[in-house]
Structure formats: structure tokens, C-alpha cells
Design a protein around this motif. Structure first.
Motif, short mmCIF file in Angstrom:
data_model
loop_
_atom_site.label_atom_id
_atom_site.label_comp_id
_atom_site.label_asym_id
_atom_site.label_seq_id
_atom_site.Cartn_x
_atom_site.Cartn_y
_atom_site.Cartn_z
N ILE A 196 5.78 84.47 31.40
CA ILE A 196 7.48 84.18 31.80
C ILE A 196 8.06 82.88 30.65
O ILE A 196 7.29 81.87 30.56
N ALA A 197 8.95 83.79 30.03
CA ALA A 197 9.94 83.09 29.24
C ALA A 197 11.61 82.50 30.30
O ALA A 197 11.80 83.87 30.29
N GLY A 198 12.08 80.81 29.53
CA GLY A 198 13.24 80.91 30.14
C GLY A 198 13.92 79.49 30.20
O GLY A 198 12.38 78.37 29.66
N GLN A 199 14.75 79.13 30.39
CA GLN A 199 15.25 78.05 30.14
C GLN A 199 14.70 76.82 31.55
O GLN A 199 15.08 75.85 30.79
N ILE A 200 14.42 77.43 32.48
CA ILE A 200 14.53 76.48 33.89
C ILE A 200 12.81 75.52 33.89
O ILE A 200 12.08 76.67 34.06
N PRO A 201 12.95 74.76 34.36
CA PRO A 201 11.65 74.33 33.98
C PRO A 201 11.08 74.30 35.38
O PRO A 201 11.66 74.98 36.23
N ILE A 202 9.68 74.10 35.60
CA ILE A 202 9.38 74.93 36.78
C ILE A 202 9.48 74.07 37.38
O ILE A 202 9.23 74.72 39.03
#
Length: 244
Positions: A196-202
Motif C-alpha cells: 500500500i502506497a499513499g500520502q496518508i499516515p497510518i
């Protein structure tokens, strides 16, 4: 007789053997090969040819966003990218152990490029990989619910050794999207690997997913055994634009 053998190789689609045997016949030193050596050479050529074609086919089917590789990754100090960690991930052990990988970072820091590089490496190792934009994938699955193709697509996703969900959380999930995401994660949990790749921190995933119970279930299946990469630094896109 040699020409007949070549014709039969071609008709049987033994293209690696065909090319190698053609080269042997054109080689003035061909008589120096024993029968065992020639057979071994032909089989090795056919093996390499089939493996290369399988990798090429896997790369096409994966539909990566970038034609990137591990060798192309920038390990500049400001990115704080652990070279040893990345090389361990490139060995594919996390895929064999059905673990997840989460890549986060600000926009333009190279998340998609890195995810594509890891996926590309996995393809060369014989893993089945699929790269997908998360929002687009879920939209396609929603449409599939209407025409009955969603179940077939979910089954296809489940069979991928590595599923790459890029641009994760770029927009909040509605009720149907989060249930589809739950189905994908549940089908793969403990059986396949997900990147999973994205800007949003967990910690912000709860807000993006939008339902506490479902978010808990999804994170429980992803986060506990996951590897993490957080990319730092300024946007690489802005940097390239400045240098042009």
C-alpha cells in the motif's frame, strides 16, 4: 536433416532451442560439442527463453505506473531511505511470507516509483504482481457489482502474489468502497502480500476509511506484520522541473 530438426523445433514452439541450434550449426566449432554438452546447451537455451518470455508477460500484465527498477532508486541522504532494508525487500522474502509493505510520504517523494520498482523486481523472480490505483480499482469493482463481474475480478486480485494499491486514501472511502476494500484485504490476509502506497499516515486511515469497526478490521490485517518505508524530502517532481 538439420533443417528438418530446426523446422520441427519451430513448429513445436521451442524457440530457445531453435535459435541456439541455429547458432551451433553456424559455428565452425560445433563439432567440438559432445552429445551431452549439446543437449544441455539446447535445454538451457529453451529454459532461459521461456523464463524471459514469462517475465515479459508478467511485467505487461502487472501494468506498472513506472518502468522503474531497484537499481534506479535514489538513495540521497535527505530521502532517509534505508538501502539495506530495500535490498532485503527486493529479495522477495516478505512476499513468500505473505507480509504487507506500507510506503508513505508527501506528494512527489517517489512512492509510486518505488512501489513499481519493488513490483518489477518481484516479476523477475516469478511472482504474479498487479499494480492498481486504489480509487480507480474500487470504482471498477463498483461497476462490476452492477454487471456481475466483480466476483471474477476479486478472485483475480486474490490470486496475485503481490497486489500494489497505489494512491491509497487520496479521497475518503464511501460505504461501498470500504466494504470492497475489506473484501480485498480479507481475501489476501495470511495468503498473499499487499503493498500500500499513499500520502496518508497510518493513524489517519481511520478518518479516510470512515468507519471505526471496518477500519480496525482492515488495519489489524495489514499493519501487524507489515514492513514500513516513509519517504522524506522535497518533491522529486519539483526538483526535476527546477533542473530542466
Amino acid at each position: 536433416m538439420n533443417q528438418q530438426t530446426l523446422d520441427k523445433m519451430k513448429k513445436m514452439k521451442l524457440y530457445g532451442m531453435y535459435r541456439n541450434f541455429s547458432q551451433v550449426l553456424d559455428n565452425t566449432d560445433a563439432t567440438a560439442l559432445s552429445a551431452d554438452e549439446l543437449l544441455s546447451q539446447l535445454i538451457e537455451a529453451e529454459w532461459d527463453d521461456r523464463n524471459n518470455r514469462a517475465v515479459d508477460r508478467s511485467l505487461r500484465n502487472a501494468r506498472f505506473r513506472y518502468k522503474s527498477s531497484i537499481d534506479m532508486i535514489d538513495f540521497a541522504p535527505h530521502r532517509q531511505l534505508d538501502k539495506n532494508q530495500l535490498h532485503r525487500l527486493a529479495e522477495g522474502t516478505f512476499i513468500r511470507q505473505h507480509q504487507c509493505l506500507i510506503i508513505t510520504g508527501s506528494t512527489g517523494t517517489g512512492k509510486s516509483f518505488l512501489a513499481s520498482a519493488i513490483g518489477n523486481q518481484a516479476c523477475t523472480m516469478g511472482f504474479k504482481v498487479l499494480y492498481a490505483n486504489t480509487t480507480r480499482l474500487l470504482s471498477q469493482l463498483k461497476m462490476g457489482k452492477a454487471d456481475g463481474s466483480a466476483l471474477k475480478e476479486l478472485n483475480r486480485l486474490e490470486k496475485q502474489d503481490l497486489l500494489i494499491l497505489d494512491d491509497f486514501g487520496i479521497q475518503p472511502f464511501d460505504a461501498q468502497s470500504r466494504m470492497l476494500l475489506m473484501d480485498i484485504i480479507e481475501d489476501r490476509h495470511g495468503k498473499r502480500s499487499t503493498l500500500i502506497a499513499g500520502q496518508i499516515p497510518i493513524p489517519a486511515w481511520y478518518e479516510i476509511i470512515g468507519d471505526q469497526t471496518i477500519a480496525d478490521a482492515i488495519l489489524d490485517r495489514i499493519v501487524n506484520d507489515a514492513h514500513y518505508i516513509e519517504l522524506k524530502g522535497d518533491s522529486l517532481r519539483k526538483k526535476r522541473k527546477t533542473e530542466q
